[in-house]
Design a protein around this motif. Structure first.
Motif, PDB file in Angstrom:
ATOM      1  N   ILE A  59       0.911  -1.110  -0.073  1.00 38.25           N
ATOM      2  CA  ILE A  59      -0.145  -0.051  -0.048  1.00 38.25           C
ATOM      3  C   ILE A  59       0.913   1.193   0.168  1.00 38.25           C
ATOM      4  CG2 ILE A  59      -1.683   1.182   1.293  1.00 38.25           C
ATOM      5  CD1 ILE A  59      -2.734  -1.311   2.511  1.00 38.25           C
ATOM      6  N   PHE A  60       1.909   1.403   0.743  1.00 35.58           N
ATOM      7  CA  PHE A  60       2.875   2.278   0.810  1.00 35.58           C
ATOM      8  C   PHE A  60       3.456   2.499  -0.550  1.00 35.58           C
ATOM      9  CE2 PHE A  60       7.116   3.589   1.400  1.00 35.58           C
ATOM     10  CZ  PHE A  60       7.295   4.963   1.915  1.00 35.58           C
ATOM     11  N   SER A  61       3.820   1.544  -1.087  1.00 34.97           N
ATOM     12  CA  SER A  61       4.456   1.705  -2.584  1.00 34.97           C
ATOM     13  C   SER A  61       3.392   2.104  -3.549  1.00 34.97           C
ATOM     14  CB  SER A  61       5.068   0.267  -3.080  1.00 34.97           C
ATOM     15  OG  SER A  61       5.917  -0.459  -2.129  1.00 34.97           O
ATOM     16  N   ILE A  62       2.332   1.750  -3.550  1.00 35.44           N
ATOM     17  CA  ILE A  62       1.364   2.403  -4.443  1.00 35.44           C
ATOM     18  C   ILE A  62       1.044   3.654  -4.223  1.00 35.44           C
ATOM     19  CG2 ILE A  62      -1.109   2.064  -4.930  1.00 35.44           C
ATOM     20  CD1 ILE A  62      -1.096  -0.859  -4.468  1.00 35.44           C
ATOM     21  N   ILE A  63       0.894   4.262  -2.784  1.00 34.67           N
ATOM     22  CA  ILE A  63       0.919   5.685  -2.605  1.00 34.67           C
ATOM     23  C   ILE A  63       2.189   6.381  -3.214  1.00 34.67           C
ATOM     24  CG2 ILE A  63       0.767   7.280  -0.790  1.00 34.67           C
ATOM     25  CD1 ILE A  63      -0.726   5.436   0.910  1.00 34.67           C
ATOM     26  N   MET A  64       3.332   5.943  -3.015  1.00 34.93           N
ATOM     27  CA  MET A  64       4.376   6.641  -3.155  1.00 34.93           C
ATOM     28  C   MET A  64       4.739   6.477  -4.789  1.00 34.93           C
ATOM     29  SD  MET A  64       6.323   7.608  -0.584  1.00 34.93           S
ATOM     30  CE  MET A  64       4.490   8.022  -0.042  1.00 34.93           C
ATOM     31  N   TYR A  65       4.345   5.730  -5.567  1.00 34.46           N
ATOM     32  CA  TYR A  65       4.303   5.714  -6.853  1.00 34.46           C
ATOM     33  C   TYR A  65       3.329   6.585  -7.428  1.00 34.46           C
ATOM     34  CZ  TYR A  65       7.405   2.008  -7.385  1.00 34.46           C
ATOM     35  OH  TYR A  65       8.732   0.984  -7.704  1.00 34.46           O
ATOM     36  N   ILE A  66       2.116   6.571  -6.952  1.00 33.18           N
ATOM     37  CA  ILE A  66       1.069   7.684  -7.479  1.00 33.18           C
ATOM     38  C   ILE A  66       1.444   8.947  -7.053  1.00 33.18           C
ATOM     39  CG2 ILE A  66      -1.437   8.607  -7.144  1.00 33.18           C
ATOM     40  CD1 ILE A  66      -2.101   5.749  -6.601  1.00 33.18           C
ATOM     41  N   TRP A  67       2.063   9.343  -6.210  1.00 35.01           N
ATOM     42  CA  TRP A  67       2.617  10.560  -5.639  1.00 35.01           C
ATOM     43  C   TRP A  67       3.814  11.072  -6.685  1.00 35.01           C
ATOM     44  CZ3 TRP A  67       1.437  14.794  -2.589  1.00 35.01           C
ATOM     45  CH2 TRP A  67       2.574  15.479  -2.335  1.00 35.01           C
ATOM     46  N   GLN A  68       4.538  10.357  -6.719  1.00 38.70           N
ATOM     47  CA  GLN A  68       5.639  10.742  -7.776  1.00 38.70           C
ATOM     48  C   GLN A  68       5.407  10.810  -8.999  1.00 38.70           C
ATOM     49  OE1 GLN A  68       8.540  11.995  -5.481  1.00 38.70           O
ATOM     50  NE2 GLN A  68       8.703  13.082  -7.547  1.00 38.70           N
ATOM     51  N   PHE A 202       9.084  22.502   0.210  1.00 42.19           N
ATOM     52  CA  PHE A 202      10.202  22.261   0.565  1.00 42.19           C
ATOM     53  C   PHE A 202      10.191  20.651   0.832  1.00 42.19           C
ATOM     54  CE2 PHE A 202      13.182  21.464   4.243  1.00 42.19           C
ATOM     55  CZ  PHE A 202      14.139  21.733   3.415  1.00 42.19           C
ATOM     56  N   ILE A 203       9.164  20.151   1.512  1.00 45.07           N
ATOM     57  CA  ILE A 203       9.173  18.437   1.788  1.00 45.07           C
ATOM     58  C   ILE A 203       8.910  17.978   0.267  1.00 45.07           C
ATOM     59  CG2 ILE A 203       7.427  16.910   2.977  1.00 45.07           C
ATOM     60  CD1 ILE A 203       6.856  18.974   5.114  1.00 45.07           C
ATOM     61  N   ILE A 204       8.085  18.600  -0.488  1.00 43.77           N
ATOM     62  CA  ILE A 204       7.955  17.743  -1.845  1.00 43.77           C
ATOM     63  C   ILE A 204       9.104  17.876  -2.431  1.00 43.77           C
ATOM     64  CG2 ILE A 204       6.877  18.119  -4.209  1.00 43.77           C
ATOM     65  CD1 ILE A 204       4.403  19.404  -2.680  1.00 43.77           C
ATOM     66  N   MET A 205      10.085  18.824  -2.464  1.00 44.36           N
ATOM     67  CA  MET A 205      11.057  18.832  -2.956  1.00 44.36           C
ATOM     68  C   MET A 205      12.163  17.775  -2.698  1.00 44.36           C
ATOM     69  SD  MET A 205      12.773  19.652  -5.797  1.00 44.36           S
ATOM     70  CE  MET A 205      11.428  20.384  -6.459  1.00 44.36           C
ATOM     71  N   ASN A 206      12.048  17.764  -1.108  1.00 46.48           N
ATOM     72  CA  ASN A 206      13.269  16.950  -0.713  1.00 46.48           C
ATOM     73  C   ASN A 206      13.052  15.497  -1.167  1.00 46.48           C
ATOM     74  OD1 ASN A 206      15.012  18.422   0.896  1.00 46.48           O
ATOM     75  ND2 ASN A 206      13.688  18.907   2.585  1.00 46.48           N
TER      76      ASN A 206
END
Length: 423
Positions: A59-68, A202-206
Motif C-alpha cells: 500500500i505504501f509503495s502504491i501511494i509513493m508511486y502515485i505521488w511521484q 520544501f518537503i515535496i522537493m526533498n
C-alpha cells in the motif's frame, strides 16, 4: 587443567580469520533508499518476513508511486496557469526544476521495472568475489564498498543542499520556492498560508530529490564495481604463467605439472571474463534506459539554468541556481566518466594478456591465450538506447549545446527587452 589453559592461549594467539568481503555490500545504502521510496524491500526486512507488513508495504509503495508519478508532475504543470504577476526569475527557477520533475517518472518506471536485473547482477558478483584470494584483492573490495556507500550519501547531501538553499532564498524574497499549485492555498493571501505553502514545497522537493539522487547514483556505483572486478581480473591475468613464489623477472622453464596448472588458471580467467560480461549485460540495459531519458533533458535544464543565472536572477537566486547546476552535472557526468574509464580498463586487460608469462608455456596455453586476447580486444561500449554513446564526449557535447542555447538567447537581448516591457 593445563591442557585447557594451553588451548585457550593458543586460540588467543591464533590469527583471526576475517570473512571475505562481498561486492554486493556496495549497494547496501542504495537499496535502503529504494526501500524507503517503496520500490523494493531488501531481504531480511519486515515486509519479507511478515504478511501484514508485506501488505502494508505494498500500500505504501502504491501511494509513493502515485505521488511521484502523477501528483508532483501535475502540480508543476498546473502551477504555470496561475503564475500571472510572478517574477521571471521565479518562473525560470520553477521551470528548471519542473523539466526534471516531469521527466523523473520515466526514469522511476525504467528503474523499478528493471530492478530484478540489478539483483541478478549480484549472483555474478558473488562468483567473481569467490576468485579473490589475497589480501590486496580483499582490501580493494572493502575500499570499493566504502566508497560506493559514501557516494549515496554524497548525492543525497548535494541534492538536499540545493533544496534547502532554494527554500531559504525563497523565504528571503517573500515568495514560495516553486509556486506550485496547491488546492486550498493562496500564498498571496496571508503570511500563514505563505509559510505553509513554502514548507509543503520544501518537503515535496526533498522527497523528489531523494528519488532523483537514488536514480542518478545507481549507475555510477554499478559501473564502479564492474571496473573494480575488471581491474582485479587484469591483475590475475598479468600474473598468468608465474608461480606465487616466482619473481616477475624470473625466466625459469615450467615443467609439465606447472604448465597444466597455468592452463587451468587461464581457463578460470576466461570464465571470469565471461562472467564479467554477463554482469555488464545485466546492468547495461537499465543504465541505457535511464541515462537516455537524462540525456534528452540535460541540455534544456542547463540552458534554462544558465539563462536564469546570467540574465534574470538576483544574487540569492543565483546562488540556488548555481547549486542546482552542479546537481544537474552530477546526473550525467559521473556516469559518463565511469563508462569512459571502463573502456580504458578493458584496454588494460588486453595489454595484461600480452605481458603475462606466455614464453615457455605449452602450445595449448598459447592457443587459448590468443583466442582470449582476440576476445578481450573487443571494446566495451555503453550506449543510451543504442543512439548515444555513454562517455565524456557525449556529456561535453550536451554541455556545449546548452551553452550555445544560452548564447543564442543572450544575443537576442531578452533580458533588456523584458525589463523595458515591465517598465
Amino acid at each position: 587443567m593445563k591442557v585447557k589453559v594451553q588451548s585457550r592461549k593458543a586460540d588467543q594467539d591464533a590469527p583471526k580469520v576475517h570473512s571475505q568481503p562481498e561486492s554486493k555490500e556496495a549497494f547496501r545504502n542504495l537499496f535502503n533508499c529504494f526501500y524507503a521510496l517503496g520500490m523494493q524491500a531488501p531481504d531480511g526486512s519486515l515486509p519479507t518476513r511478515s504478511t501484514a507488513w508485506r501488505r502494508f508495504y505494498r500500500i505504501f509503495s502504491i501511494i509513493m508511486y502515485i505521488w511521484q508519478l502523477l501528483v508532483v508532475p501535475t502540480c508543476f504543470v498546473i502551477s504555470y496557469r496561475y503564475m500571472t504577476g510572478m517574477e521571471i526569475t521565479q518562473v525560470l527557477t520553477s521551470l528548471q526544476v519542473a523539466i526534471d520533475a516531469v521527466i523523473l517518472p520515466a526514469k522511476i518506471v525504467a528503474l523499478a521495472w528493471n530492478l530484478p536485473l540489478l539483483r541478478k547482477a549480484e549472483r555474478y558478483l558473488a562468483q567473481l568475489d569467490g576468485r579473490c584470494r589475497d589480501a590486496e584483492d580483499f582490501h580493494a573490495i572493502q575500499e570499493a564498498v566504502r566508497l560506493c556507500n559514501w557516494l549515496v550519501w554524497f548525492y543525497q547531501i548535494c541534492y538536499a543542499i540545493y533544496s534547502s538553499s532554494t527554500f531559504v532564498c525563497a523565504f528571503l524574497l517573500g515568495q514560495p520556492p516553486y509556486a506550485l499549485y496547491l488546492p486550498g492555498l493562496d500564498w498571496r493571501h496571508s503570511q500563514m498560508q505563505f509559510c505553509i505553502q513554502a514548507w509543503i514545497e520544501f518537503i515535496i522537493m526533498n522527497w523528489t530529490c531523494l528519488h532523483q539522487a537514488s536514480d542518478d547514483v545507481y549507475a555510477v556505483i554499478y559501473l564502479y564495481v564492474v571496473r573494480l572486478q575488471l581491474q582485479l581480473l587484469t591483475r590475475r591475468v598479468r600474473n598468468l604463467g608465474r608461480d606465487a613464489e616466482e619473481s616477475l623477472l624470473a625466466e625459469t622453464q615450467p615443467d609439465e605439472r606447472r604448465q597444466e596448472e597455468h592452463c587451468k588458471e587461464l581457463q578460470k580467467c576466461i570464465v571470469d571474463h565471461q562472467t564479467l560480461l554477463k554482469l555488464l549485460g545485466c546492468i547495461s540495459p537499465v543504465i541505457s534506459r535511464t541515462i537516455f531519458v537524462q540525456f534528452l533533458i540535460t541540455a534544456a535544464i542547463m540552458g534554462t539554468t544558465m539563462i536564469n543565472i546570467f540574465i534574470f536572477a538576483n544574487t540569492n537566486t543565483k546562488i540556488a541556481s548555481i547549486i542546482y547546476l552542479m546537481a544537474v552535472t552530477l546526473q550525467t557526468a559521473p556516469c559518463c566518466y565511469q563508462a569512459t574509464s571502463l573502456m580504458f580498463d578493458n584496454q588494460q586487460l588486453a595489454l595484461a594478456i600480452f605481458h603475462c608469462r606466455w614464453l615457455g608455456q605449452s602450445s595449448r596455453f598459447r592457443k587459448m591465450l590468443l583466442f582470449y586476447m582476440h576476445r578481450a580486444q573487443q571494446p566495451i561500449t555503453l550506449t543510451a538506447m543504442k543512439l548515444f554513446p555513454i562517455n565524456l564526449a557525449t556529456y561535453f557535447s550536451i554541455a556545449k549545446f546548452s551553452f550555445s542555447l544560452y548564447t543564442l538567447i543572450k544575443g537576442m537581448n531578452l533580458g533588456e527587452r523584458f525589463t523595458r516591457t515591465k517598465a
